[in-house]
Design an enzyme around this catalytic site. Sequence first.
Site, PDB file in Angstrom:
ATOM      1  N   HIS A 129       0.816  -1.213   0.000  1.00  0.00           N
ATOM      2  CA  HIS A 129       0.000   0.000   0.000  1.00  0.00           C
ATOM      3  C   HIS A 129       0.852   1.266   0.000  1.00  0.00           C
ATOM      4  O   HIS A 129       0.328   2.356  -0.249  1.00  0.00           O
ATOM      5  CB  HIS A 129      -0.930   0.001   1.211  1.00  0.00           C
ATOM      6  CG  HIS A 129      -2.037  -0.993   1.102  1.00  0.00           C
ATOM      7  ND1 HIS A 129      -3.060  -1.085   2.028  1.00  0.00           N
ATOM      8  CD2 HIS A 129      -2.309  -1.948   0.175  1.00  0.00           C
ATOM      9  CE1 HIS A 129      -3.898  -2.051   1.680  1.00  0.00           C
ATOM     10  NE2 HIS A 129      -3.451  -2.589   0.556  1.00  0.00           N
TER      11      HIS A 129
ATOM     12  N   HIS B 164       1.373  -9.690  -7.855  1.00  0.00           N
ATOM     13  CA  HIS B 164       2.039 -10.089  -6.615  1.00  0.00           C
ATOM     14  C   HIS B 164       1.130  -9.894  -5.408  1.00  0.00           C
ATOM     15  O   HIS B 164       0.544  -8.846  -5.222  1.00  0.00           O
ATOM     16  CB  HIS B 164       3.316  -9.256  -6.447  1.00  0.00           C
ATOM     17  CG  HIS B 164       3.984  -9.441  -5.124  1.00  0.00           C
ATOM     18  ND1 HIS B 164       4.370  -8.396  -4.328  1.00  0.00           N
ATOM     19  CD2 HIS B 164       4.320 -10.563  -4.457  1.00  0.00           C
ATOM     20  CE1 HIS B 164       4.913  -8.858  -3.216  1.00  0.00           C
ATOM     21  NE2 HIS B 164       4.903 -10.171  -3.281  1.00  0.00           N
TER      22      HIS B 164
END
Length: 699
Positions: free
Chosen positions: A242, A470
């Site tokens: 993030h 991923h």
Amino acid sequence: MISNWRLLVRLTLVICSCRLTVGQGIITPRYAILQRTHYEWLPHISDYDMDQAFVVADHVIKAKRAHEEKIFKGGRLMKPGQYPSSARHQHLLAPKPKSSKMERITEKFEEATNVIKDMFSLTKEQVTLALPHEELKGREALKAAEQCHTHFMSSGCMDSKYRSIDGSCNNMYNPTWGKAQTCLQRLLPPDYADGISVPRIAKSGKPLPPPRVISLYIHRHMDRPAHDHTHLMMAFGQFIDHDITLTPITGGAQMIQCCPHDNATHPQCYPVLLPQDDPFYSKHDQDCLNFVRSAPCPLCTLGPCQQMDQLTAFVDASTVYVNQENETESLRSFRDGKLIVTKVPHTGDLLPQTDDAQKDQCSVPQRNLFCFRAGDARVNQHQALTSLHTIWMRQHNRIAEGLKHVNPHWDDETLFWETSSKWILFVEYLPVVLGSHYMDFYSLWVLESGFTQYNSKMEPTMINEFSTAHIIMSLVVPMKIKNILSSGIMLRNYFFLQAVSPRRGNATGLDLAAFNIQSHDHGLNATGLDLAAFNIQRGRDHGLQGYTSYIQYCFGVEIKTFEDLDRFMTPERRKRLQDIYQSVHDIDLFTGGTAESHVPDGIVGPTFACVIGIQFYHLKFGDRYYFEHHGETGSFSLEQLSTLKKSTLAKVICENTHIQEIQRYAFRFPSSSNPISHCHVLEDLDLSAWEDFGHKKKK
């Protein structure tokens, strides 16, 4: 005639990769320079041809806007109360205003590409490899190019001690490299069915297996804990993710509803279709899962679509500080360099409350329950993530307070920037993910002594294959509630459900360093929130090539049959792939990558280790502000660097929670080599290394 045609030679960038050798059962990377030359013929495209293509594109776009308006007026909009999970998902991935403008600009180039492709009957290869290098000409094309380039223009760079909030000017010669709201880069050219934007199809020309079917058969959730790694590993991996990547979807002010699947859906809908006998959704009479395509990014050229990253590519703690100046200011207290907090008795400082409780898709203001705000909008996804956001907010304020003690003359601005620059997120994390072989190969170890060197020719921009395929995240969060260990809580039941009362603080505590993470493999959830299906769908949406192409790219190994995959995974997993995919080359990158056997002392397979390794190699050596680099304006002294290297995540947790004991390496379970220690034994940052001796001399 041959004079009406010309030869285009395309040289790809020279990039560090590896080739595969097998010795003692270990896949060992070796350096190789990959340099591909593509020869693609293009017909002569005149100024008039290109001008007309952009004129037609304008008409097509106007028709699309009219169709879009008709759809919305017809009620095909996401209703948050009716579809809370999908609404929250779209709310998080919604494009910022600038991203929406960039998408509109991209549309013109995409539609013009469609026109030219049809006009000259171009092949998929010509569109993908040659057309991006075609010179733009004609009044309308040049007008579109000028409008496009204005979004990437820089007003000039100054060599600052601190990195910019939006990541610009990290590279003084290429100011947009790694900057927020710029286009991703790719390891391999995209594989769109039409060469432009239509998602990938099977080698046979038929549709690929539905992602939900693949998920049910390949990615079914299995409780296979990785006994060496704590659950903090999952949460921290998501926290890092993030920090560096957020690809927006199409939408903006309107939230698109793609289900049920019919002809009245938005053109950017790409729903995950469900089998009629779906073990979960058939009970709820659903025929698809809502999925909106990612917003395209303007490359200012003709050719295939690319996507964008709304965040800075750098590991710069944008999860704490945001990457837009006005938003960063909204989190600052402007007192002693500290961040805003919510004061709660007997709990400790919490993150500030949301400033949009009515629309954040999370708070319940009528019950006096409010979610948090932080540098990243996904802070409230689940309690593990919220806990890490809280810890790092507290760490910032703790360091700011310490620096104020060391340098009482420093003002708020100096304290804030000096504190935020000391950010080391993947010192302990990457070795656990990649293992020692890949850490060695990509030069990712933190040095025992000395400095590293910034490479101004290394582009740190986020790689599409990394940001799209991923994932290091378990779907079961073991929780300790009132010291009683539950059997686990499905994340889909806890997303956005940690709104707290400002008087009570958090009622539930997490002990993330004490529970097993799920093995990073193909076992994910078979019901509810199907992250595997979404990851597969997103990879196709982004035009990622099939899994075997990345084996070829990373290791120089050509996969011809399914049996050739036995070098990378168990025969049992290979057989399951063989059952569902028609060709070995049809396998999706996410599915193939998660099916691989782990690299030695790592938690991912070799192909994902390659993709992750390349990405972090770029992020390390292409980041002028990386903490080990020497000779840059913001470089640390040898004394400062020494104390930074001694700091551990375990100590950060100790100093910012009520924990009294913890193992030194928090990502690994306690053992004889990683014993539990009292917090006071662990070494803290020695802030005296930042004492401003120059100020004392002036006095």
